[in-house]
Design a protein around this motif. Structure first.
Motif, short mmCIF file in Angstrom:
data_model
loop_
_atom_site.label_atom_id
_atom_site.label_comp_id
_atom_site.label_asym_id
_atom_site.label_seq_id
_atom_site.Cartn_x
_atom_site.Cartn_y
_atom_site.Cartn_z
N GLN B 244 63.64 62.27 67.09
CA GLN B 244 62.94 61.64 65.98
C GLN B 244 61.46 62.02 66.04
N VAL B 245 60.82 62.03 64.88
CA VAL B 245 59.39 62.35 64.81
C VAL B 245 58.64 61.40 65.73
N PRO B 246 57.71 61.81 66.55
CA PRO B 246 57.24 63.19 66.74
C PRO B 246 57.88 63.91 67.91
N LEU B 247 58.99 63.41 68.42
CA LEU B 247 59.63 64.10 69.55
C LEU B 247 60.77 65.00 69.07
N HIS B 248 60.68 65.43 67.81
CA HIS B 248 61.80 66.18 67.24
C HIS B 248 61.70 67.67 67.51
N GLY B 578 52.68 71.34 61.08
CA GLY B 578 51.74 71.59 62.18
C GLY B 578 52.04 70.85 63.46
N PHE B 579 53.25 70.29 63.58
CA PHE B 579 53.57 69.61 64.85
C PHE B 579 53.49 70.57 66.02
N ASP B 580 54.08 71.75 65.79
CA ASP B 580 54.10 72.70 66.89
C ASP B 580 52.70 73.18 67.23
N ASP B 581 51.90 73.40 66.14
CA ASP B 581 50.54 73.86 66.40
C ASP B 581 49.72 72.79 67.09
N PHE B 582 49.96 71.55 66.63
CA PHE B 582 49.24 70.45 67.27
C PHE B 582 49.62 70.37 68.75
N ASN B 583 50.92 70.41 68.98
CA ASN B 583 51.37 70.34 70.38
C ASN B 583 50.79 71.48 71.18
N ASP B 584 50.83 72.66 70.56
CA ASP B 584 50.36 73.84 71.27
C ASP B 584 48.87 73.72 71.57
N LEU B 585 48.12 73.33 70.50
CA LEU B 585 46.65 73.31 70.64
C LEU B 585 46.21 72.17 71.55
N VAL B 586 46.70 70.97 71.25
CA VAL B 586 46.18 69.81 71.98
C VAL B 586 46.92 69.61 73.30
#
Lengths: 475, 656
Positions: B244-248, B578-586
């Motif tokens: 589920q968001v945001p662990l999807h 941008g979940f992946d980008d957020f995860n990647d960046l932050v």
């Protein structure tokens, strides 16, 4: 006043004595080719002995032979375990001694006499029977260590064992005489009634006695013989020494200290704490420096004796139960470990250096797996049985508020995990330095599989053992 | 019931035995032997499950708690290995073993000639074992064992083709994201142990009210309701496993695994473990309206926004993966609305039609020689008729077109969420209704792009196109049946009858019981279909199909021009919000940056340099020095004994 002793209570010992003499007699007529008969007879009598002990399992204590002999659930259980361990060690020994020209008959007969000594020890209830048992245990062992007659290493080990063992016996005997002087009795119940905590003579005697017992366990600073003997003795004899005798030594420690000297508890508790810490410390640390696996296991056994003592230190029924369980688990895993070592050896070659275990997984995956189980168990990795053994003693310590001691034990356990895991790494992640085939004997392979898998199975189903040992001490 | 003492171990252990045999004796058994033993094991398990489930689903058996043995007792805590056989677990049993059996059979065709054939079967059976443990356990400890077991096998199977970098990355991502969820879950378990002193369901559930009014101060000054916090921690675990968001973010990546695995693990069984957990813990969740609101909002958000992403994917498996996310959102939302039975109902129908869709997609992938890009497909219906029909059934069911299975379960969820009055229910209702449109849109977009439209594959592939072998098509046909009609037969037992077939397994408090309220104006199965044509969701679904047809089949250029006009929005969709980008960046880069500083300064210099290696060196040094004490001279040995004796004597008698 003389009353007829209850012979039935001592039936296992009587049977074993009779059978050992029979085997001794039969063996006279055996040649090298028919020696298998001696072996079969020995194993058969051990099985019968096991059944007899099981049938006479003494849930209600029987004190007989004028108070010299006790049969209770504690002695019955330890006897069963010791018989089983002896049986397994003999299975490992058969092929091992055959290709090393060790005369079979003597080997088994000495082993049986030693077993008899252990059984007398765990059932002893007076100083006399206790000392008798101890000597009957030790004397055959000295000879067994030297059975590889042409090996200088074995002879040296045997001599060292004998001399230091004699000193320890002297100390034990001297301590017992002092205690007799202080209490005027040899029988443990009477001793416990007459001991006074402030009596200096009694404490003096207690220290001597404990010293003698600690020697049998191989705890620091009375451990010096352990590495030399473990190293020098034939691997199967080492397996024998490291298994059942430790349980017997724990048993008399329990009889003497807990049943015989409860009023001196404060003193022996202090003494054992120091010894336990020293044992865990030196045992684990020195094991790291060893390149010889047999010596490494020797030091590891010193450390394990320290852990086992922790349960006695807790001085609660739970603690004794945990110590007994630790002793049993240790014996099973150590016998398994030395069995694998003996099976990797061939004629003229002893697998004992770390290098010899390199890439064992590629050469014989099953043996590597069994050794892995033993090592994990020694390191206390769940879900192998050794984890619950360690958990038990540490839990017992915490419940009597020795939290600092529990923490110390854990730290040493972590240090100890290093050298066990190093051996695992060598077995599994390094290339074998030689690719010669390992051909263990079929019977030994089956036995070692049972031995190793027992650690795993009882690790998944530990509660029966925990309940059993606790019931014995009424916890 | 003594029978269960024998049947349950057979159900659980048969797959394990199969797995061990296929894994350990893979050389001796060979490929045929490996699938023979595992399929035998799972068939045995399936048949036995049916026997067990019969008395619960069709009879009215009482729940049975069987304790096999006590694993360990530590202090006041007892942990045992035991199973709880009740309506909920026996229903789950049936579906898990059924789908697993289908996937086993299907894999014989799909994995043909793969060098890791035996390993694959061993893993799949091991997965089934872990899943059965999860479902059957009667305490949270054993459930956690199964939970981690399925997670582990999922990791192994996503990375099954471990020489593909993307597969390894995908498996790692799944593992790491699940760790985040598991930390929450473990904390939740710890909290339950702390407040109830036990992890056994039968001891927790009767006493749940004890924690109702307790508060806990985690951060000084903030008092939190204990039940709410417990539920939220459990929810985090469920969010990790059920994506589920945001662990999807891990679920789309998990498509790197073989397709049968996507069907079994990442659609039908493992990912539904979160819904199972929440339903199982329903007595606890019912205590906290706050927690239920969070569950509802999380589920509804996932349902709509992940569904939208499915519209922009070109990889056929990823479309279905996003659809799974969205459907899991429906189930979670149903749980949030206290309609646990509806969530479970959708879980069951979804297990069938989603497994069907995945396996059909797998069949397409075999036909296309492992090409998954829909832009290179098209017009497959005349080459693969069976796959075409079964995919269509699955798609209609997924899009909730009456009278297919998906219609009953999904329409019930939408109506029940509408009935709910807890905080966030209006937002959730909007999401689930809009979700109906999106679902139909992406499903039929994939359907049209794959089976209709112009043939876009290269000539070589086209010449080799043919229907898949029987071991692939038979499971498709078998799965198509429940996908079409299961809903009709399960609707009444699951939701309308009182008590429902899940019986006492699920506890709902009176004032939140939306199903009871809804049940009062339920008129029948056929009227439900008729009524649906007067309601919004059905028309939205039909509209979705229509739009998909217009955009993909009829006028593909329209979608291109739309993409250009709303290029910014389109980019957001391609970036998956941008979940992946957020995860990647932050998270990844930030953590890496922080880690680098800590590593260079803290770890290498202080901890490694001084503490770890320092202690290591010290121990080594000490060890090599003290070994010199072991001189080998007998008189030294005797000396040490005497010294030891004297020191102890002096200490204890004189008190030195």
């Amino acid at each position: 006043m003389f009353e007829t002793p209850q012979f039935s209570a001592a039936l296992p010992e009587i049977f074993l004595l009779g059978l050992t003499c029979t085997v001794l007699f039969v063996d006279i007529f055996m040649t090298a080719r028919t020696r298998i008969i001696t072996y079969s007879l020995t194993q058969l009598s051990l099985i019968v002995l096991f059944v007899i002990t099981l049938m006479t399992f003494a849930w209600d204590p029987i004190l007989t032979f004028s108070g010299n002999y006790i049969a209770d659930s504690f002695s019955s259980l330890t006897k069963l375990v010791m018989i089983m361990l002896t049986f397994f060690v003999f299975v490992y020994s058969r092929s091992y001694i055959k290709c090393r020209n060790i005369t079979g008959g003597e080997y088994y007969i000495l082993g049986l006499f030693s077993l008899l000594g252990m059984m007398v020890m765990v059932s002893s209830h007076s100083f006399i029977s206790l000392y008798l048992g101890t000597e009957l245990l030790s004397l055959p062992l000295y000879a067994m260590v030297a059975l590889r007659r042409e090996s200088a290493l074995s002879s040296e080990a045997s001599l060292k064992y004998f001399v230091t063992g004699a000193i320890a016996s002297g100390m034990l005997l001297y301590g017992l005489s002092l205690l007799y002087g202080a209490t005027g009795s040899l029988e443990l119940t009477a001793v416990s009634e007459h001991l006074v905590a402030t009596d200096k003579v009694a404490i003096f005697g207690m220290v001597f006695v404990v010293t003698g017992l600690l020697f049998k366990l191989g705890a620091v600073p009375f451990h010096m013989w352990v590495p030399d003997v473990y190293h020098g003795a034939p691997s199967t004899v080492t397996a024998f020494i490291t298994g059942a005798p430790k349980i017997a030594a724990l048993a008399i420690m329990y009889r003497l200290l807990v049943q015989g000297m409860p009023s001196l508890m404060d003193s022996w508790q202090q003494l054992l704490i120091v010894v336990a810490i020293l044992s865990m410390f030196f045992g684990n640390l020195l094991a790291i420096a060893q390149a010889n696996v047999k010596r490494m296991f020797a030091y590891s056994s010193i450390a394990h004796m320290g852990y086992m003592l922790l349960g006695v230190i807790a001085a609660t029924p739970e603690g004794y139960a945990a110590a007994l369980l630790y002793g049993i688990v240790y014996a099973v895993m150590a016998v398994g470990g030395f069995a694998v070592i003996s099976m990797l050896s061939k004629v003229g070659f002893e697998a004992e250096y770390l290098d010899d275990f390199r890439g064992l997984n590629a050469r014989h995956p099953w043996l590597a797996f069994i050794l892995l189980l033993c090592l994990f168990s020694m390191a206390g990795v769940p879900p192998v049985f050794g984890f619950f053994a360690k958990l038990g003693v540490i839990e017992a310590l915490i419940s009597v508020h020795y939290v600092w001691l529990a923490a110390v034990a854990l730290i040493f356990a972590i240090i100890g995990a290093y050298y066990y895991l190093r051996l695992v790494k060598i077995m599994y992640f390094e290339e074998p330095s030689k690719m010669s085939k390992i051909r263990p004997a079929k019977d030994a392979l089956i036995a070692v599989s049972i031995n190793g898998l027992a650690l795993l199975v009882f690790g998944i189903f530990p509660s029966q053992w925990i309940t059993l040992t606790r019931t014995i001490f009424g916890a | 019931m003594d029978k269960l003492h024998i049947l349950i171990p057979i159900i659980i252990l048969a797959p394990l035995v199969g797995s061990i045999m296929a894994g350990v004796f893979r050389h001796q058994l060979g490929a045929r032997g490996a699938h023979a033993v595992t399929i035998t094991g799972i068939s045995l398990s399936f048949i036995t499950s049916m026997v067990v489930a019969k008395s619960f689903v069709f009879g009215n058996a009482e729940a049975v708690d069987i304790v096999f043995y006590q694993w360990v007792a530590s202090g006041a805590f007892n942990f045992h290995v035991g199973v709880l056989v009740d309506h909920l677990s026996s229903m789950m049993l049936m579906f898990v073993t059924f789908v697993s059996l289908m996937v086993h059979i299907y894999s014989m065709g799909y994995m043909q000639k793969d060098p890791g054939y035996q390993r694959f079967f061993s893993y799949v059976s091991l997965f089934t074992f872990a899943m059965l443990v999860l479902v059957l356990s009667d305490n949270l400890m054993l459930l956690f064992f199964g939970w981690e077991g399925v997670g582990l096998v999922s990791y192994l199977l996503i990375g099954f083709w471990f020489n593909r970098p993307s597969a390894v990355a995908g498996s790692l991502k799944a593992f790491l994201v699940n760790r985040v969820g598991d930390v929450g879950f473990l904390l939740g378990i710890a909290m339950i142990l702390m407040y109830f002193g036990t992890l056994n369901y039968e001891s927790i559930f009767p006493n749940v009210t004890a924690v109702q009014n307790l508060t806990i101060e985690v951060i000084p000054g903030f008092h939190w309701n204990v039940a709410t916090l417990m539920c939220l921690l459990l929810l985090i675990g469920a969010m990790g496993k059920s994506a589920q968001v945001p662990l999807h973010v891990w679920l789309p990546e998990s498509m790197e695994g073989p397709t049968p695995i996507s069907a079994l693990i990442h659609a039908a069984t493992m990912v539904t473990a979160g819904i199972y957990l929440i339903s199982r813990m329903s007595p606890l969740f019912e205590l906290s309206a706050t927690a239920l609101s969070v569950v509802l909002v999380v589920g509804a958000t996932t349902c709509l926004f992940m569904g939208i992403l499915g519209v922009f994917q070109y990889d056929i498996k990823r479309v279905i993966a996003y659809s799974t996310l969205s459907q899991l959102g429906y189930m979670i939302a149903a749980c949030g609305a206290s309609a646990f039975s509806a969530g479970m109902f959708h879980l069951f129908t979804h297990a069938c039609f989603k497994a069907l869709l995945f396996l059909a997609a797998g069949s397409v992938i075999i036909g296309m020689h492992h090409e998954q890009d829909m832009r290179k497909m098209g017009g497959l219906r005349k080459y693969m008729p069976i796959t075409y029909v079964t995919f269509l059934i699955g798609a209609l069911s997924l899009a909730a077109i009456p009278p297919f299975s998906g219609f009953y379960s999904k329409d019930s969820i939408i109506q029940l969420v509408g009935e709910s009055t807890i905080a966030g229910s209006n937002y959730a209702y909007f999401c689930v209704v809009a979700g109906a449109f999106v679902t139909a849109l992406y499903t039929f977009r994939a359907f049209f792009l794959t089976f209709h439209t112009r043939e876009r594959m290269d000539e070589d592939t086209r010449r080799h196109l043919k229907e898949s072998p029987w071991s692939v098509t038979i499971p498709l046909i078998i799965l198509a049946v429940p996908s079409a009609i299961l809903g009709y037969f399960m609707m009444k037992p699951m939701l309308i009858n009182d008590p429902t077939v899940l019986g006492a397994s699920i506890v709902v408090s009176k004032h939140l019981d939306v199903i009871a309220q809804w049940r009062e104006h339920f008129e029948g199965l056929i009227p439900m279909i008729v009524e649906s044509f007067h309601s919004l969701p059905c028309w939205l679904a039909l509209g979705g199909i229509f739009v998909a047809w217009i955009m993909c089949a009829k006028n593909p250029e329209w979608s291109e021009s739309l993409k250009k006009r709303f290029s910014f929005a389109h980019m957001i969709m391609l970036k998956k919000y941008g979940f992946d980008d957020f995860n990647d960046l932050v998270l990844v880069r930030g953590t890496l940056g922080l880690a680098r500083i800590l590593f260079q300064q803290g770890d290498t210099r202080i901890i490694d340099g001084w503490v770890v290696n320092g202690i290591g060196r010290l121990i080594n040094w000490f060890s090599f020095v003290t070994r010199k004490l072991q001189t080998g001279y007998l008189y030294h040995y005797a000396f040490s004994m005497v010294i030891g004796l004297l020191v102890f004597l002096g200490w204890l008698t004189v008190g030195l």
